[in-house]
Design an enzyme around this catalytic site. Structure first.
Site, short mmCIF file in Angstrom:
data_model
loop_
_atom_site.label_atom_id
_atom_site.label_comp_id
_atom_site.label_asym_id
_atom_site.label_seq_id
_atom_site.Cartn_x
_atom_site.Cartn_y
_atom_site.Cartn_z
N GLY A 33 0.81 -1.21 0.00
CA GLY A 33 0.00 0.00 0.00
C GLY A 33 0.85 1.26 0.00
O GLY A 33 2.02 1.23 -0.37
N ALA A 34 0.22 2.39 0.40
CA ALA A 34 0.85 3.72 0.31
C ALA A 34 1.38 3.90 -1.12
O ALA A 34 2.56 4.21 -1.34
CB ALA A 34 1.95 3.89 1.35
N HIS A 39 4.65 2.35 -7.89
CA HIS A 39 3.70 1.23 -7.89
C HIS A 39 2.79 1.30 -9.13
O HIS A 39 2.50 0.29 -9.77
CB HIS A 39 2.78 1.28 -6.67
CG HIS A 39 3.46 1.08 -5.36
ND1 HIS A 39 3.58 2.07 -4.43
CD2 HIS A 39 4.05 -0.02 -4.82
CE1 HIS A 39 4.20 1.61 -3.37
NE2 HIS A 39 4.51 0.35 -3.58
N GLN A 63 7.98 -9.38 7.58
CA GLN A 63 9.20 -8.86 6.95
C GLN A 63 9.76 -7.63 7.67
O GLN A 63 10.71 -7.03 7.20
CB GLN A 63 8.96 -8.58 5.47
CG GLN A 63 8.04 -7.43 5.15
CD GLN A 63 7.74 -7.35 3.66
OE1 GLN A 63 6.96 -8.13 3.14
NE2 GLN A 63 8.38 -6.42 2.95
N LYS A 151 13.68 -1.12 -7.95
CA LYS A 151 14.09 -0.33 -6.78
C LYS A 151 14.52 -1.27 -5.64
O LYS A 151 15.49 -1.02 -4.94
CB LYS A 151 12.92 0.57 -6.38
CG LYS A 151 12.81 0.91 -4.94
CD LYS A 151 13.50 2.20 -4.63
CE LYS A 151 13.44 2.64 -3.19
NZ LYS A 151 12.78 1.80 -2.23
N ASP A 152 13.76 -2.37 -5.45
CA ASP A 152 14.14 -3.37 -4.46
C ASP A 152 14.83 -4.51 -5.21
O ASP A 152 14.25 -5.58 -5.41
CB ASP A 152 12.90 -3.87 -3.71
CG ASP A 152 12.25 -2.76 -2.91
OD1 ASP A 152 12.85 -2.30 -1.94
OD2 ASP A 152 11.15 -2.32 -3.29
N SER A 187 9.45 5.83 -3.07
CA SER A 187 9.30 4.80 -2.04
C SER A 187 8.21 5.26 -1.08
O SER A 187 8.10 6.47 -0.81
CB SER A 187 10.62 4.64 -1.28
OG SER A 187 10.40 3.96 -0.07
#
Ligand code: PAF
Length: 284
Positions: A33-34, A39, A63, A151-152, A187
């Site tokens: 979310g966020a 995204h 996590q 990004k990750d 992010s």
């Protein structure tokens, strides 16, 4: 039109079974979310390749190795649903904690090797948490395709490996990092930066670009990293977890990009841990 928010696994199964029977390709975008434009670029990529798109929103407690970090993680479901409606996604899968991890849940998915370094070395158990929830999300959504941001980067490689190793039958699609105009990688954690810290945050990417330029000119990490750390310290990044060049494939440590390589960093600015990575042209 608003997007159905599904919280019940039986209801989700009914939906995906109907889609599969019709021969539809299902794409999933796993998120906590966020939602930001990073995204949404994954959602756009999923819409371009899949007949049906499910976005998952679940802040995965497994996590987080720090309870404060979990408590502070931004939760903006209503706003997220509004953003997703513009993309006409087919469903939002937003289970509660007990649906994802019913009482007695005792299985752990662990990807060896790739998870011992970088974020894995600084956040014990983090990638087990990611691997466990992603395995469940892939099964729950009956996905054919799954979209993750570069990004990750370490997470992307871990998920690719787990999908392959466990024959999950999900093609993992990596999508480019989306940046703010000043270079800061988008992010959900950026929401936690104070105005003052937000101004300094792009320095991380700038310093990484300087290193990448030096590597392209033939310099080594050994000579480039010390001044980079100094520059980060001057910008109030008081703790740098890592600033390393790694092989894209195996994530093994490199001093020069003599094979496909990625420069990766994690650093703390005013209490917020930022991560970033950039592609580095291969030399020699
Ligand atoms: O990248 C994230 O937001 C999370 O790690 C993921 C993949 C949704 C798993 O919880």
């Amino acid at each position: 039109m608003s997007v159905p928010i599904i919280r019940d696994l039986a209801q989700l199964r009914e939906m995906t079974t109907t889609w599969r029977r019709a021969g539809d390709v299902i794409g999933v975008v796993p998120t906590m979310g966020a939602l930001h434009d990073g995204h949404l670029s994954l959602v756009a990529a999923a819409k371009a390749r899949a007949d049906r798109v499910i976005v998952t929103i679940f802040v995965n407690p497994k996590q987080f190795n720090n309870p404060e970090d979990l408590a502070n993680y931004p939760r903006t479901e209503e706003d997220d649903a509004r953003k997703l409606a513009r993309f006409e996604v087919d469903a939002i899968w937003a289970p509660d904690g007990d649906t994802m991890y019913p009482p007695g849940f005792s299985t752990n998915v662990s990807v060896a090797g790739l998870t011992d370094v970088l974020c894995g070395a600084h956040r014990p158990g983090h990638f087990d948490g990611v691997a466990t929830v992603v395995t469940k999300l892939f099964r729950q959504t009956a996905a054919d395709l799954a979209f993750f941001g570069e990004k990750d980067f370490q997470q992307l490689q871990v998920v690719r490996r787990l999908s392959r190793d466990l024959d999950l039958g999900v093609e993992v699609v990596g999508c480019p990092t989306i940046r703010e105009i000043d270079g800061l990688a988008m992010s959900s954690r950026n929401l936690l930066l104070s105005d003052r810290a937000r101004v300094k945050a792009p320095r991380l990417h700038e310093v990484m670009e300087v290193i990448a330029t030096g590597l392209a000119a033939g310099d080594s990490m050994q000579t480039l990293v010390p001044p980079a750390l100094k520059a980060l310290e001057n910008a109030d990044f008081l703790k740098v977890d890592y600033l390393e060049l790694r092989s894209c494939d195996t994530l093994s440590l490199l001093d020069r990009p003599t094979e496909p390589a990625r420069l990766l960093a994690a650093a703390h600015l005013a209490g917020v841990r930022l991560i970033d990575n950039i592609d580095v042209p291969q030399i020699g």
